[in-house]
Design a protein around this motif. Structure first.
Motif, PDB file in Angstrom:
ATOM      1  N   THR A  53      14.927  34.161  20.380  1.00 43.83           N
ATOM      2  CA  THR A  53      13.906  34.168  21.436  1.00 43.83           C
ATOM      3  C   THR A  53      12.565  34.728  20.994  1.00 43.83           C
ATOM      4  O   THR A  53      11.526  34.355  21.554  1.00 43.83           O
ATOM      5  CB  THR A  53      14.389  34.988  22.649  1.00 43.83           C
ATOM      6  OG1 THR A  53      14.717  36.322  22.232  1.00 43.83           O
ATOM      7  CG2 THR A  53      15.620  34.353  23.275  1.00 43.83           C
ATOM      8  N   PRO A  56       6.505  33.388  17.278  1.00 47.65           N
ATOM      9  CA  PRO A  56       5.202  32.875  17.752  1.00 47.65           C
ATOM     10  C   PRO A  56       5.331  32.017  19.008  1.00 47.65           C
ATOM     11  O   PRO A  56       4.467  32.038  19.877  1.00 47.65           O
ATOM     12  CB  PRO A  56       4.701  32.056  16.559  1.00 47.65           C
ATOM     13  CG  PRO A  56       5.388  32.636  15.380  1.00 47.65           C
ATOM     14  CD  PRO A  56       6.736  33.063  15.864  1.00 47.65           C
ATOM     15  N   VAL A  57       6.423  31.254  19.091  1.00 53.61           N
ATOM     16  CA  VAL A  57       6.711  30.460  20.289  1.00 53.61           C
ATOM     17  C   VAL A  57       7.794  31.187  21.065  1.00 53.61           C
ATOM     18  O   VAL A  57       8.931  31.309  20.609  1.00 53.61           O
ATOM     19  CB  VAL A  57       7.173  29.039  19.920  1.00 53.61           C
ATOM     20  CG1 VAL A  57       7.552  28.261  21.179  1.00 53.61           C
ATOM     21  CG2 VAL A  57       6.081  28.315  19.146  1.00 53.61           C
ATOM     22  N   ARG A  58       7.460  31.682  22.236  1.00 51.49           N
ATOM     23  CA  ARG A  58       8.417  32.444  23.041  1.00 51.49           C
ATOM     24  C   ARG A  58       9.416  31.507  23.723  1.00 51.49           C
ATOM     25  O   ARG A  58       9.038  30.471  24.277  1.00 51.49           O
ATOM     26  CB  ARG A  58       7.686  33.262  24.102  1.00 51.49           C
ATOM     27  CG  ARG A  58       6.838  34.384  23.526  1.00 51.49           C
ATOM     28  CD  ARG A  58       7.701  35.535  23.064  1.00 51.49           C
ATOM     29  NE  ARG A  58       6.912  36.614  22.454  1.00 51.49           N
ATOM     30  CZ  ARG A  58       7.409  37.768  22.068  1.00 51.49           C
ATOM     31  NH1 ARG A  58       8.699  38.002  22.219  1.00 51.49           N
ATOM     32  NH2 ARG A  58       6.640  38.691  21.521  1.00 51.49           N
ATOM     33  N   ILE A  59      10.676  31.893  23.674  1.00 51.23           N
ATOM     34  CA  ILE A  59      11.741  31.127  24.325  1.00 51.23           C
ATOM     35  C   ILE A  59      12.547  32.096  25.174  1.00 51.23           C
ATOM     36  O   ILE A  59      13.009  33.130  24.683  1.00 51.23           O
ATOM     37  CB  ILE A  59      12.653  30.440  23.287  1.00 51.23           C
ATOM     38  CG1 ILE A  59      11.849  29.442  22.456  1.00 51.23           C
ATOM     39  CG2 ILE A  59      13.817  29.743  23.974  1.00 51.23           C
ATOM     40  CD1 ILE A  59      12.649  28.784  21.351  1.00 51.23           C
ATOM     41  N   LEU A  75      13.293  24.168  28.558  1.00 43.64           N
ATOM     42  CA  LEU A  75      12.600  24.075  27.271  1.00 43.64           C
ATOM     43  C   LEU A  75      11.997  22.691  27.086  1.00 43.64           C
ATOM     44  O   LEU A  75      12.623  21.674  27.421  1.00 43.64           O
ATOM     45  CB  LEU A  75      13.570  24.368  26.127  1.00 43.64           C
ATOM     46  CG  LEU A  75      14.272  25.739  26.138  1.00 43.64           C
ATOM     47  CD1 LEU A  75      15.177  25.860  24.929  1.00 43.64           C
ATOM     48  CD2 LEU A  75      13.243  26.866  26.163  1.00 43.64           C
ATOM     49  N   ASP A  76      10.780  22.646  26.541  1.00 38.57           N
ATOM     50  CA  ASP A  76      10.177  21.355  26.210  1.00 38.57           C
ATOM     51  C   ASP A  76      10.711  20.892  24.854  1.00 38.57           C
ATOM     52  O   ASP A  76      11.407  21.651  24.153  1.00 38.57           O
ATOM     53  CB  ASP A  76       8.649  21.456  26.205  1.00 38.57           C
ATOM     54  CG  ASP A  76       8.130  22.494  25.226  1.00 38.57           C
ATOM     55  OD1 ASP A  76       8.676  22.595  24.120  1.00 38.57           O
ATOM     56  OD2 ASP A  76       7.157  23.212  25.574  1.00 38.57           O
ATOM     57  N   LEU A  78       9.415  20.565  21.915  1.00 35.33           N
ATOM     58  CA  LEU A  78       9.037  21.409  20.786  1.00 35.33           C
ATOM     59  C   LEU A  78       9.876  22.681  20.756  1.00 35.33           C
ATOM     60  O   LEU A  78      10.368  23.088  19.698  1.00 35.33           O
ATOM     61  CB  LEU A  78       7.551  21.758  20.873  1.00 35.33           C
ATOM     62  CG  LEU A  78       7.035  22.731  19.795  1.00 35.33           C
ATOM     63  CD1 LEU A  78       7.225  22.134  18.405  1.00 35.33           C
ATOM     64  CD2 LEU A  78       5.568  23.083  20.042  1.00 35.33           C
ATOM     65  N   GLN A  79      10.061  23.301  21.909  1.00 34.86           N
ATOM     66  CA  GLN A  79      10.868  24.521  21.966  1.00 34.86           C
ATOM     67  C   GLN A  79      12.320  24.247  21.589  1.00 34.86           C
ATOM     68  O   GLN A  79      12.953  25.045  20.896  1.00 34.86           O
ATOM     69  CB  GLN A  79      10.794  25.132  23.361  1.00 34.86           C
ATOM     70  CG  GLN A  79       9.452  25.760  23.697  1.00 34.86           C
ATOM     71  CD  GLN A  79       9.395  26.250  25.127  1.00 34.86           C
ATOM     72  OE1 GLN A  79       9.834  25.548  26.051  1.00 34.86           O
ATOM     73  NE2 GLN A  79       8.852  27.448  25.325  1.00 34.86           N
ATOM     74  N   ILE A  82      12.476  23.877  17.826  1.00 35.42           N
ATOM     75  CA  ILE A  82      12.370  25.189  17.173  1.00 35.42           C
ATOM     76  C   ILE A  82      13.675  25.964  17.306  1.00 35.42           C
ATOM     77  O   ILE A  82      14.140  26.593  16.348  1.00 35.42           O
ATOM     78  CB  ILE A  82      11.193  25.985  17.776  1.00 35.42           C
ATOM     79  CG1 ILE A  82       9.864  25.338  17.381  1.00 35.42           C
ATOM     80  CG2 ILE A  82      11.226  27.437  17.326  1.00 35.42           C
ATOM     81  CD1 ILE A  82       8.662  25.956  18.054  1.00 35.42           C
TER      82      ILE A  82
END
Length: 365
Positions: A53, A56-59, A75-76, A78-79, A82
């Motif tokens: 989680t 740089p990209v928060r999940i 989630l999209d 991209l997420q 990742i």
């Protein structure tokens, strides 16, 4: 009686004596308490959640869990990419490598009866480093290279341990841990010298070689997980099955032999399994030091010294420790990464001094 078996709380009834017609009960080793098992599982889950989680990209944790188990999530694309292609395999690999290195470290410490023993004791690190250096320098020179870097690291690590074992046996002191350790030091020094010689002949490859030596999980993918899993599972099975025998071995070779244990045979099996697990971990992650010292010794201090406790807990806490240190390595100076071996050394070097002082105090006292 000394060693983890006695220190873990085993005792004979009636102050160690038996009355006529009432034989003394059997020596009972410490058992793995459910509370520590739950703590280990909680550490693994917490480390894994943070690993997938934070970045740089928060999940979100809830979305990550739903996506992992195949349920609809927020989630999209991209997420999701990742999570499933970058972070999740990296976290799983960190858990595998950390757990394997910790378990193998605990195994080495048990057979050598030395809290400073680690998975690289018998030249495994030097052999892996030489194997990778041969591949990298050979590729840079345009020579045909039949092996990939991970395969070369695996082969070099096992070859170094085999050479150490042969030298130790040739010394005439079969079963002597001191002879084996000295042989490991000699083999490690020799292979490191060869590696340095190759690097100096091709200075353009030094950066690449040292990047691998310092350890990394940055290129982790599901292929790496598939490579290390069978060997890690085999090593873990052998070591965990032998954990009771290792407790018996801790009382001394002569005493263990009277209890039906063959000390040399146990050492061969445990060292072979630990070396196999170490070689597999090194082949996909590079050289990550101190994990095999920090985690098992911490477990001994907190949960008990019996190998029935230390070995299984080392797997869980070792995996979570490496997963968290990898998180620090990739976030402290993001978007750049610190080699994970640097982070583990930051924690491990002072811990090593602490273990050394504790060991010397125990010997003196």
């Amino acid at each position: 009686m000394t060693g983890p078996w006695a220190a873990a709380g085993g005792r004979r009834g009636g102050g160690g004596r038996s009355s006529p017609g009432h034989p003394a009960p059997e020596l009972r080793p410490a058992r793995l308490r459910p509370g520590w098992v739950l703590a280990g599982i909680a550490a693994v889950v917490a480390a894994a959640l943070l690993g997938v989680t934070v970045g740089p990209v928060r999940i979100g944790a809830a979305d990550a869990l739903r996506s992992v188990v195949g349920l609809p999530s927020g989630l999209d694309p991209l997420q999701r990419a990742i999570l499933h292609e970058l972070r999740l395999p990296r976290v799983v690999l960190g858990l595998l490598v950390g757990g394997t290195l910790s378990l193998c470290g605990a195994g080495y410490q048990a057979v050598f009866r030395n809290p400073l023993a680690d998975p690289y004791l018998l030249g495994a690190a030097a052999g892996a480093g030489l194997g990778v250096t041969l591949v990298i320098t050979g590729a840079a020179a345009g020579a045909p290279v039949p092996l990939s870097a991970p395969v070369a690291a695996f082969a070099g690590s096992l070859a170094a341990v085999a050479l150490t074992w042969l030298l130790g046996a040739a010394s005439g002191a079969r079963g002597s841990t001191a002879a084996l350790i000295l042989a490991g030091v000699a083999v490690g020094a020799f292979l490191t010298a060869l590696q340095t010689f190759l690097q100096q002949r091709d200075v353009d490859t030094i950066r690449t070689v040292y990047s691998w030596i310092l350890g990394r999980l940055s290129t982790a993918g599901w292929r790496d997980v598939a490579v290390v899993t069978p060997y890690a599972a085999a090593a873990a099975t052998v070591l965990l099955v032998r954990r009771r025998v290792l407790d018996v071995l801790a009382v001394g070779d002569d005493e263990a032999a009277t209890l039906g244990v063959h000390p040399t045979r146990v050492r061969v099996v445990v060292v072979a399994a630990a070396s196999l697990g170490t070689a597999a971990a090194v082949s996909v992650s590079g050289l990550i030091g101190f994990v095999g010292i920090i985690v098992p010794h911490t477990v001994r201090l907190l949960a008990g010294t019996s190998n029935r406790v230390v070995l299984p807990l080392s797997v869980m806490f070792g995996g979570s420790f490496l997963c968290l240190t990898d998180l620090l390595a990739r976030t402290l100076i993001a978007p750049a990464e610190i080699p994970i071996g640097v982070v583990t050394a930051f924690f491990g070097a002072p811990f090593f001094v602490l273990v050394l002082r504790t060991s010397r105090r125990g010997v003196g006292g």
